[in-house]
Design a protein around this motif. Structure first.
Motif, PDB file in Angstrom:
ATOM      1  N   UNK A  67       0.731  -1.193  -0.304  1.00 25.94           N
ATOM      2  CA  UNK A  67      -0.515   0.188   0.169  1.00 25.94           C
ATOM      3  C   UNK A  67       0.652   1.440   0.060  1.00 25.94           C
ATOM      4  N   UNK A  68       1.446   1.955   0.994  1.00 32.76           N
ATOM      5  CA  UNK A  68       2.810   2.648   0.520  1.00 32.76           C
ATOM      6  C   UNK A  68       3.668   2.534   2.544  1.00 32.76           C
ATOM      7  N   UNK A  69       4.610   3.353   2.267  1.00 32.31           N
ATOM      8  CA  UNK A  69       5.449   3.008   3.012  1.00 32.31           C
ATOM      9  C   UNK A  69       5.114   3.196   5.082  1.00 32.31           C
ATOM     10  N   UNK A  70       5.413   2.766   5.240  1.00 35.24           N
ATOM     11  CA  UNK A  70       5.399   3.117   7.224  1.00 35.24           C
ATOM     12  C   UNK A  70       7.276   3.467   7.864  1.00 35.24           C
ATOM     13  N   UNK A  71       6.954   3.282   8.825  1.00 33.57           N
ATOM     14  CA  UNK A  71       8.633   4.616   9.406  1.00 33.57           C
ATOM     15  C   UNK A  71       9.762   3.652   9.412  1.00 33.57           C
ATOM     16  N   UNK A  72       9.611   1.950   9.194  1.00 27.59           N
ATOM     17  CA  UNK A  72      10.933   1.097   9.244  1.00 27.59           C
ATOM     18  C   UNK A  72      11.230   2.096   7.825  1.00 27.59           C
ATOM     19  N   UNK A  73       9.982   1.532   6.867  1.00 29.97           N
ATOM     20  CA  UNK A  73      11.093   1.626   5.670  1.00 29.97           C
ATOM     21  C   UNK A  73      11.503   3.281   5.280  1.00 29.97           C
ATOM     22  N   UNK A  74      10.721   4.357   6.602  1.00 30.30           N
ATOM     23  CA  UNK A  74      11.274   5.416   5.840  1.00 30.30           C
ATOM     24  C   UNK A  74      12.492   5.413   6.638  1.00 30.30           C
ATOM     25  N   UNK A  75      12.792   5.025   7.260  1.00 30.18           N
ATOM     26  CA  UNK A  75      14.323   5.063   8.026  1.00 30.18           C
ATOM     27  C   UNK A  75      15.616   4.197   7.288  1.00 30.18           C
ATOM     28  N   UNK A  76      14.476   3.026   6.761  1.00 32.26           N
ATOM     29  CA  UNK A  76      15.562   1.526   6.098  1.00 32.26           C
ATOM     30  C   UNK A  76      15.761   2.503   4.317  1.00 32.26           C
ATOM     31  N   UNK A  77      14.411   3.243   3.761  1.00 38.10           N
ATOM     32  CA  UNK A  77      14.769   3.316   2.740  1.00 38.10           C
ATOM     33  C   UNK A  77      14.755   2.148   1.987  1.00 38.10           C
ATOM     34  N   UNK A  78      13.079   1.319   1.806  1.00 38.15           N
ATOM     35  CA  UNK A  78      13.182   0.854   1.633  1.00 38.15           C
ATOM     36  C   UNK A  78      11.439  -0.113   1.593  1.00 38.15           C
ATOM     37  N   UNK A 129       5.242   5.902  -3.747  1.00 39.45           N
ATOM     38  CA  UNK A 129       6.498   5.998  -3.276  1.00 39.45           C
ATOM     39  C   UNK A 129       6.666   6.570  -1.936  1.00 39.45           C
ATOM     40  N   UNK A 130       6.341   6.666  -0.766  1.00 37.90           N
ATOM     41  CA  UNK A 130       6.157   7.698   0.213  1.00 37.90           C
ATOM     42  C   UNK A 130       5.198   7.341   1.256  1.00 37.90           C
ATOM     43  N   UNK A 131       5.136   8.216   2.456  1.00 35.52           N
ATOM     44  CA  UNK A 131       4.549   7.291   4.011  1.00 35.52           C
ATOM     45  C   UNK A 131       3.859   8.682   4.383  1.00 35.52           C
ATOM     46  N   UNK A 132       2.425   8.008   4.790  1.00 34.70           N
ATOM     47  CA  UNK A 132       1.369   8.944   4.469  1.00 34.70           C
ATOM     48  C   UNK A 132       1.479   9.023   6.117  1.00 34.70           C
ATOM     49  N   UNK A 133       0.595  10.610   6.779  1.00 39.37           N
ATOM     50  CA  UNK A 133       0.554  10.498   8.218  1.00 39.37           C
ATOM     51  C   UNK A 133       0.063   9.034   9.105  1.00 39.37           C
ATOM     52  N   UNK A 134       0.408   9.183  10.391  1.00 40.97           N
ATOM     53  CA  UNK A 134      -0.013   8.418  10.671  1.00 40.97           C
ATOM     54  C   UNK A 134      -0.261   6.686  10.179  1.00 40.97           C
ATOM     55  N   UNK A 135      -1.027   6.223   9.905  1.00 42.25           N
ATOM     56  CA  UNK A 135      -1.065   4.324   9.729  1.00 42.25           C
ATOM     57  C   UNK A 135      -2.048   4.567   8.742  1.00 42.25           C
ATOM     58  N   UNK A 136      -3.031   5.673   8.186  1.00 38.38           N
ATOM     59  CA  UNK A 136      -3.998   6.101   7.261  1.00 38.38           C
ATOM     60  C   UNK A 136      -3.691   5.836   5.780  1.00 38.38           C
ATOM     61  N   UNK A 137      -4.295   5.190   4.827  1.00 36.67           N
ATOM     62  CA  UNK A 137      -4.313   4.810   3.002  1.00 36.67           C
ATOM     63  C   UNK A 137      -3.912   6.138   2.294  1.00 36.67           C
ATOM     64  N   UNK A 138      -3.397   6.785   2.155  1.00 34.83           N
ATOM     65  CA  UNK A 138      -3.297   7.694   0.701  1.00 34.83           C
ATOM     66  C   UNK A 138      -5.089   7.450   0.127  1.00 34.83           C
ATOM     67  N   UNK A 139      -5.538   8.611  -0.054  1.00 38.04           N
ATOM     68  CA  UNK A 139      -6.610   9.607  -0.726  1.00 38.04           C
ATOM     69  C   UNK A 139      -6.336   8.948  -2.121  1.00 38.04           C
ATOM     70  N   UNK A 140      -7.459   8.820  -2.870  1.00 38.98           N
ATOM     71  CA  UNK A 140      -7.738   8.164  -4.367  1.00 38.98           C
ATOM     72  C   UNK A 140      -6.850   8.957  -5.062  1.00 38.98           C
ATOM     73  N   UNK A 141      -7.235  10.484  -4.844  1.00 37.81           N
ATOM     74  CA  UNK A 141      -6.344  12.139  -5.721  1.00 37.81           C
ATOM     75  C   UNK A 141      -4.741  11.437  -5.422  1.00 37.81           C
TER      76      UNK A 141
END
Length: 225
Positions: A53-64, A107-119
């Motif tokens: 779906x999208x990135x989480x905190x660990x993904x941002x830290x690891x860069x993958x 390819x970005x992390x949304x705030x919290x654990x909410x999915x990105x909008x359709x837009x």
């Protein structure tokens, strides 16, 4: 068509063009530039892609992508299918990147654990289409969760993807769709890919979390490594 480095630059330019929700504090704490996309991990020549779906905190830290709790479950399952044994070290687990591709709808992390909008997903769709069609050479995609699977709705026949997802056997059957993308000259390209949906392996997904490792092995048994 753009080379991969150019495509990543184009994604960042789009992210900088107009604001959208990004979990800026997490990027700052990881000492990462928030608009720098974390597009993929793994092998672009692999026949198989895990699509989340999208990135989480660990993904941002690891860069993958797919390296947090859920992603680790996916990587461990792939390692087990590949080698017939469980990994013992993080280095062994990281080695799955030699054999599979991992990416997300955005390819970005949304705030919290909410999915990105359709837009937001539609904003970055053209870039993800180009990435999958022009830079990845495979044709089998294991989608992780509802959001990831339904991202492919535009590439099936009208209503086909959503209808397929209503089937009780959706996690045991496959769906071919025609992935399309336009190159930098506006020419449209296409390639058939096969979707193999699975539930999202989050600990919060109580219905499927305990079942996920077996479901993943069943999916991976359909491939020859």
């Amino acid at each position: 068509m753009s080379n991969l480095e150019t495509l990543i630059q184009q994604i960042q330019q789009e992210a900088e063009r107009a604001p959208f929700p990004i979990d800026i504090p997490i990027y700052q704490s990881a000492n990462k530039e928030p608009t720098q996309p974390i597009l993929y991990a793994g092998n672009l020549k692999s026949p198989l892609c895990f699509f989340g779906r999208d990135l989480g905190r660990d993904e941002v830290y690891a860069g993958q992508p797919l390296i947090g709790a859920a992603g680790t479950l996916v990587r461990e399952g792939f390692y087990l299918a590949l080698h017939g044994k469980k990994n013992k070290t993080k280095k062994e687990l990281q080695s799955v990147c030699d054999r599979v591709l991992m990416t997300n709808t955005v390819p970005y992390k949304p705030p919290g654990n909410k999915a990105y909008s359709t837009e937001v997903k539609e904003r970055f769709r053209p870039f993800m289409e180009q990435f999958l069609l022009f830079h990845w050479e495979g044709n089998q995609i294991i989608t992780l969760g509802t959001e990831a699977f339904k991202w492919f709705a535009p590439y099936g026949k009208r209503g086909e993807v959503n209808k397929f997802f209503l089937n009780d056997d959706r996690y045991r059957t496959k769906l071919p769709v025609m992935l399309t993308a336009k190159d930098d000259n506006g020419m449209q390209h296409q390639r058939q890919i096969t979707l193999l949906p699975l539930p999202h392996p989050s600990p919060l997904n109580q219905q499927y979390y305990e079942l996920f490792p077996k479901m993943l092995q069943d999916r991976l048994n359909e491939f020859e490594f």
